[in-house]
Design a protein around this motif. Structure first.
Motif, PDB file in Angstrom:
ATOM      1  N   ASN A   1     -21.699 107.657  33.449  1.00 12.86           N
ATOM      2  CA  ASN A   1     -20.763 107.290  34.497  1.00 12.86           C
ATOM      3  C   ASN A   1     -19.405 107.936  34.266  1.00 12.86           C
ATOM      4  O   ASN A   1     -19.115 108.414  33.167  1.00 12.86           O
ATOM      5  N   LYS A   2     -18.607 107.939  35.313  1.00 14.40           N
ATOM      6  CA  LYS A   2     -17.261 108.505  35.284  1.00 14.40           C
ATOM      7  C   LYS A   2     -16.217 107.422  35.570  1.00 14.40           C
ATOM      8  O   LYS A   2     -15.153 107.715  36.085  1.00 14.40           O
ATOM      9  N   VAL A   3     -16.520 106.191  35.200  1.00 12.42           N
ATOM     10  CA  VAL A   3     -15.604 105.085  35.475  1.00 12.42           C
ATOM     11  C   VAL A   3     -14.270 105.322  34.790  1.00 12.42           C
ATOM     12  O   VAL A   3     -13.211 105.166  35.396  1.00 12.42           O
ATOM     13  N   LYS A   4     -14.307 105.743  33.530  1.00 11.82           N
ATOM     14  CA  LYS A   4     -13.062 105.978  32.793  1.00 11.82           C
ATOM     15  C   LYS A   4     -12.238 107.079  33.456  1.00 11.82           C
ATOM     16  O   LYS A   4     -11.011 106.983  33.554  1.00 11.82           O
ATOM     17  N   VAL A   5     -12.901 108.111  33.938  1.00 11.06           N
ATOM     18  CA  VAL A   5     -12.216 109.224  34.611  1.00 11.06           C
ATOM     19  C   VAL A   5     -11.539 108.731  35.890  1.00 11.06           C
ATOM     20  O   VAL A   5     -10.365 109.010  36.129  1.00 11.06           O
TER      21      VAL A   5
ATOM     22  N   LEU B   1     -26.077  96.527  41.431  1.00  7.40           N
ATOM     23  CA  LEU B   1     -25.885  97.351  42.623  1.00  7.40           C
ATOM     24  C   LEU B   1     -24.643  96.894  43.382  1.00  7.40           C
ATOM     25  O   LEU B   1     -23.858  97.710  43.864  1.00  7.40           O
ATOM     26  N   GLU B   2     -24.424  95.592  43.436  1.00  5.45           N
ATOM     27  CA  GLU B   2     -23.254  95.051  44.122  1.00  5.45           C
ATOM     28  C   GLU B   2     -21.959  95.542  43.466  1.00  5.45           C
ATOM     29  O   GLU B   2     -21.031  95.969  44.157  1.00  5.45           O
ATOM     30  N   LEU B   3     -21.907  95.524  42.137  1.00  2.00           N
ATOM     31  CA  LEU B   3     -20.711  95.987  41.431  1.00  2.00           C
ATOM     32  C   LEU B   3     -20.527  97.493  41.599  1.00  2.00           C
ATOM     33  O   LEU B   3     -19.410  97.971  41.762  1.00  2.00           O
TER      34      LEU B   3
ATOM     35  N   SER C   1     -17.437 101.937  44.092  1.00  2.00           N
ATOM     36  CA  SER C   1     -17.387 103.106  44.969  1.00  2.00           C
ATOM     37  C   SER C   1     -16.425 102.885  46.127  1.00  2.00           C
ATOM     38  O   SER C   1     -15.679 103.790  46.497  1.00  2.00           O
ATOM     39  N   ARG C   2     -16.406 101.673  46.681  1.00  2.00           N
ATOM     40  CA  ARG C   2     -15.456 101.370  47.749  1.00  2.00           C
ATOM     41  C   ARG C   2     -14.026 101.365  47.230  1.00  2.00           C
ATOM     42  O   ARG C   2     -13.125 101.880  47.885  1.00  2.00           O
ATOM     43  N   TYR C   3     -13.826 100.809  46.046  1.00  6.60           N
ATOM     44  CA  TYR C   3     -12.488 100.731  45.469  1.00  6.60           C
ATOM     45  C   TYR C   3     -11.920 102.132  45.234  1.00  6.60           C
ATOM     46  O   TYR C   3     -10.762 102.403  45.517  1.00  6.60           O
ATOM     47  N   PHE C   4     -12.763 103.035  44.713  1.00 10.39           N
ATOM     48  CA  PHE C   4     -12.322 104.399  44.429  1.00 10.39           C
ATOM     49  C   PHE C   4     -12.511 105.349  45.610  1.00 10.39           C
ATOM     50  O   PHE C   4     -12.219 106.535  45.513  1.00 10.39           O
ATOM     51  N   ASP C   5     -13.016 104.835  46.729  1.00 10.83           N
ATOM     52  CA  ASP C   5     -13.226 105.608  47.950  1.00 10.83           C
ATOM     53  C   ASP C   5     -14.076 106.849  47.694  1.00 10.83           C
ATOM     54  O   ASP C   5     -13.712 107.973  48.036  1.00 10.83           O
TER      55      ASP C   5
END
Length: 63
Positions: free
Chosen positions: A3-7, A42-44, A49-53
């Motif tokens: 994942n690229k969450v940290k990025v 999946l919900e998270l 994805s919505r938060y980071f658009d």
């Protein structure tokens, strides 16, 4: 799963705690996801994805 969450978090100048509060989870959950020790529901994943658009596929890569 990679994942690229940290990025994305760095791009938005967010702490783990700030992102966790925005998504309604704990900081430990964000830390575990970033380290690849926990795959989000999946919900998270949709919330992120919505938060980071962006798309889920852009943040998470299935190996």
């Amino acid at each position: 799963m990679k994942n690229k969450v940290k990025v994305y978090r760095a791009m938005h100048d967010l702490t783990q705690d700030a992102l966790a509060q925005a998504l309604g989870v704990t900081r430990q959950t964000i830390l575990a996801i970033e380290k690849g020790k926990y795959d989000p529901s999946l919900e998270l994943a949709f919330k992120m994805s919505r938060y980071f658009d962006t798309t889920i596929e852009e943040i998470f890569t299935y190996e």
